[in-house]
Design an enzyme around this catalytic site. Sequence first.
Site, PDB file in Angstrom:
ATOM      1  N   GLY A 262      -7.082 -16.262  -0.026  1.00 51.78           N
ATOM      2  CA  GLY A 262      -5.852 -16.141   0.763  1.00 51.78           C
ATOM      3  C   GLY A 262      -5.356 -14.715   0.696  1.00 51.78           C
TER       4      GLY A 262
ATOM      5  N   LYS B 167      15.667  -1.913   2.556  1.00 51.35           N
ATOM      6  CA  LYS B 167      14.570  -1.598   1.632  1.00 51.35           C
ATOM      7  C   LYS B 167      14.743  -0.221   1.009  1.00 51.35           C
ATOM      8  CE  LYS B 167       9.986  -3.412   2.318  1.00 51.35           C
ATOM      9  NZ  LYS B 167       8.736  -3.260   3.037  1.00 51.35           N
TER      10      LYS B 167
ATOM     11  N   LYS C 113     -13.859  -0.035   5.332  1.00 57.62           N
ATOM     12  CA  LYS C 113     -12.750  -0.882   4.862  1.00 57.62           C
ATOM     13  C   LYS C 113     -12.908  -2.334   5.344  1.00 57.62           C
ATOM     14  CE  LYS C 113      -8.929  -2.443   3.365  1.00 57.62           C
ATOM     15  NZ  LYS C 113      -8.522  -2.622   2.002  1.00 57.62           N
TER      16      LYS C 113
ATOM     17  N   CYS D 279      -4.740  -9.938   3.250  1.00 56.25           N
ATOM     18  CA  CYS D 279      -5.847  -9.076   3.691  1.00 56.25           C
ATOM     19  C   CYS D 279      -7.087  -9.835   4.158  1.00 56.25           C
ATOM     20  CB  CYS D 279      -6.222  -8.123   2.567  1.00 56.25           C
ATOM     21  SG  CYS D 279      -4.816  -7.158   2.027  1.00 56.25           S
TER      22      CYS D 279
ATOM     23  N   VAL E 175       0.835  -1.200   0.000  1.00 55.09           N
ATOM     24  CA  VAL E 175       0.000   0.000   0.000  1.00 55.09           C
ATOM     25  C   VAL E 175       0.872   1.255   0.000  1.00 55.09           C
ATOM     26  CG1 VAL E 175      -1.689   1.314   1.342  1.00 55.09           C
ATOM     27  CG2 VAL E 175      -1.966  -1.156   1.072  1.00 55.09           C
TER      28      VAL E 175
HETATM   29  C1  UGA Z   1      -8.164  -7.532  -1.337  1.00 55.98           C
HETATM   30  C2  UGA Z   1      -9.326  -6.650  -1.823  1.00 55.98           C
HETATM   31  O1  UGA Z   1      -9.862  -7.162  -3.044  1.00 55.98           O
HETATM   32  C3  UGA Z   1      -8.864  -5.207  -2.035  1.00 55.98           C
HETATM   33  O2  UGA Z   1      -9.973  -4.384  -2.387  1.00 55.98           O
HETATM   34  C4  UGA Z   1      -8.235  -4.693  -0.740  1.00 55.98           C
HETATM   35  O3  UGA Z   1      -7.739  -3.376  -0.886  1.00 55.98           O
HETATM   36  C5  UGA Z   1      -7.085  -5.615  -0.336  1.00 55.98           C
HETATM   37  O4  UGA Z   1      -7.589  -6.954  -0.170  1.00 55.98           O
HETATM   38  C6  UGA Z   1      -6.524  -5.082   0.965  1.00 55.98           C
HETATM   39  O5  UGA Z   1      -7.258  -5.027   1.943  1.00 55.98           O
HETATM   40  O6  UGA Z   1      -5.376  -4.601   0.972  1.00 55.98           O
HETATM   41  P1  UGA Z   1      -6.099  -8.760  -2.541  1.00 55.98           P
HETATM   42  O7  UGA Z   1      -5.856  -9.405  -1.218  1.00 55.98           O
HETATM   43  O8  UGA Z   1      -4.963  -8.162  -3.268  1.00 55.98           O
HETATM   44  O9  UGA Z   1      -7.198  -7.586  -2.387  1.00 55.98           O
HETATM   45  O10 UGA Z   1      -6.704  -9.881  -3.492  1.00 55.98           O
HETATM   46  P2  UGA Z   1      -8.115 -10.250  -4.152  1.00 55.98           P
HETATM   47  O11 UGA Z   1      -8.028 -10.054  -5.599  1.00 55.98           O
HETATM   48  O12 UGA Z   1      -9.237  -9.601  -3.454  1.00 55.98           O
HETATM   49  O13 UGA Z   1      -8.150 -11.833  -3.870  1.00 55.98           O
HETATM   50  C7  UGA Z   1      -8.133 -12.345  -2.531  1.00 55.98           C
HETATM   51  C8  UGA Z   1      -8.266 -13.849  -2.556  1.00 55.98           C
HETATM   52  O14 UGA Z   1      -9.576 -14.241  -2.961  1.00 55.98           O
HETATM   53  C9  UGA Z   1      -7.305 -14.552  -3.532  1.00 55.98           C
HETATM   54  O15 UGA Z   1      -6.813 -15.720  -2.923  1.00 55.98           O
HETATM   55  C10 UGA Z   1      -8.184 -14.875  -4.724  1.00 55.98           C
HETATM   56  O16 UGA Z   1      -7.728 -15.965  -5.469  1.00 55.98           O
HETATM   57  C11 UGA Z   1      -9.502 -15.181  -4.027  1.00 55.98           C
HETATM   58  N1  UGA Z   1     -10.698 -14.993  -4.889  1.00 55.98           N
HETATM   59  C12 UGA Z   1     -11.015 -13.767  -5.364  1.00 55.98           C
HETATM   60  C13 UGA Z   1     -11.515 -16.077  -5.171  1.00 55.98           C
HETATM   61  O17 UGA Z   1     -11.246 -17.209  -4.715  1.00 55.98           O
HETATM   62  N2  UGA Z   1     -12.628 -15.882  -5.926  1.00 55.98           N
HETATM   63  C14 UGA Z   1     -12.970 -14.667  -6.418  1.00 55.98           C
HETATM   64  O18 UGA Z   1     -14.011 -14.561  -7.119  1.00 55.98           O
HETATM   65  C15 UGA Z   1     -12.138 -13.583  -6.140  1.00 55.98           C
END
Ligand code: UGA
Length: 481
Positions: A290, A49, A237, A293, A25
Amino acid sequence: MSKDELPNLLMSKPIPIAVVGSGYVGLVAAVCFAEMGHPVICVDNDERKVKALRGGDTLIHEQHLPELLGRYRNDRVRFTTDLGEATRECDAIFIAVGTPQSETGDADLSYVEAVTCEIARSITSYKVIVEKSTVPVYTNEWISRALERNGVERNLFDVVSNPEFLREGTAVVDFLHPDRIVVGADSERAGAILRDIYSPLTSGEYYQRPDGIAGCCSVSEPPPLLTTSTKSAEIIKHASNAFLALKISFINAVSNLCEATNANVEQVARGMGLDTRIGPKFLRPGIGYGGSCFPKDVAAFRSVAEQLGIDFNLLKEVEKINVQQKKRFVSKVRSAVWNLRGKKLAVLGLAFKGDTDDIRESPAVDIISMLLNEGCSITAFDPAAVERTRQILPEGDNMRYAPDAYEAAKDADALLILTDWAEFAELDLRHLNQLLRYPIIIDGRNLYDPAVMIDHGFTYLSVGRPVVHPARDMASASTNI
Ligand code: UGA
């Protein structure tokens, strides 16, 4: 582009910004604020870093980040370990440090507290302290209290909550083309500064730039900025992440129902998602969510509710389904190969999702660990996450890493797809079939059409769709997708 040609925005008011923390972030926010025209100082207490970032090494695999870092580093974005200097020089200080999960499930806010106390030592004129890390409700109040306890006069600061909604893998585009910008400000003065910071986006000005990063926002459709109370912003959030996790667990539970009835979850998800009240996004079934977040934030939100005496057991079910989904996948592997002990399995995917090298809370890594415990030997490949995975699953007799998908597949009893990298959906299936000892694919991400898999001679197991075998299911193949 040379540094002399840095894009000059029409923006009237560049605001000096400090960003504390250079993780996903913090670093993305720092280079994106620079891209919007603001001078930025990015602070991290990890000297290694800071040195790497000054030298142009992004340290994480993220689209557009190398380009923006190359454009602005040591110029419009400076990297330092000196938080005091950054505080003195900047008007707005964004806190973007980690809030890891503690043993009780709560967010551990000790980094936020340490940064707050350090900022307090250097405030001599008015500052807006902006909380960008994901934090539980009331954190803003604690930050204000800590600043006052450390001797900062109340008229010298405001604390604002500005949660970030970027996803790993698409972080830069998400930041510059957000669905919404949330500013939780209880003071008009602080709210106005945040509105100025984001004005290149909200006015549409950024989207006029020919060299701007492309995305879904435009001059005619800039992102909305929603102003709320600080507490509402903090809850937005946590509630957003918990709701998205719930959507995933819901479709995973539905996928189990589809498996039990020989229905097809892709058809069900499409049928649900066409309802605009539900929407098609985050209805992809798989092996559970996973990342750094969702698991942490669902636990933290549940913990906040518990502390406030609110029954939010729904979130416990979301977590339970997520854990079960990984175990179900291991059972599915067993159902395909018979005994697990001694089986040689090829694994495609280690990262928690495609387009990232992040393996934190990766369901792929959990599933590999379970299979290793069952006595399987694994040969794994991931386009970006091998080095990180090696640190926690070192190479040994039963754990090996391959340089590409085909090397991983050689002589394996079955191939497992665990991460949704685009390249895993475009494999040369004929070649793959020749390499595998048995043509069995167990796809945890539904990357293939079962009919195509039958055509290529595979037994194919996926999530929430009927299992298909080449000889037996010719008739059903065309109707199952
Ligand atoms: C997530 C949120 O989508 C963001 O909006 C948020 O800002 C972020 O967390 C955070 O709090 O920093 P992120 O963890 O990068 O983002 O990833 P996602 O794309 O949301 O996916 C999370 C998990 O859910 C992954 O393991 C993905 O494979 C899984 N997923 C996602 C599914 O199994 N099915 C789906 O339809 C979507």
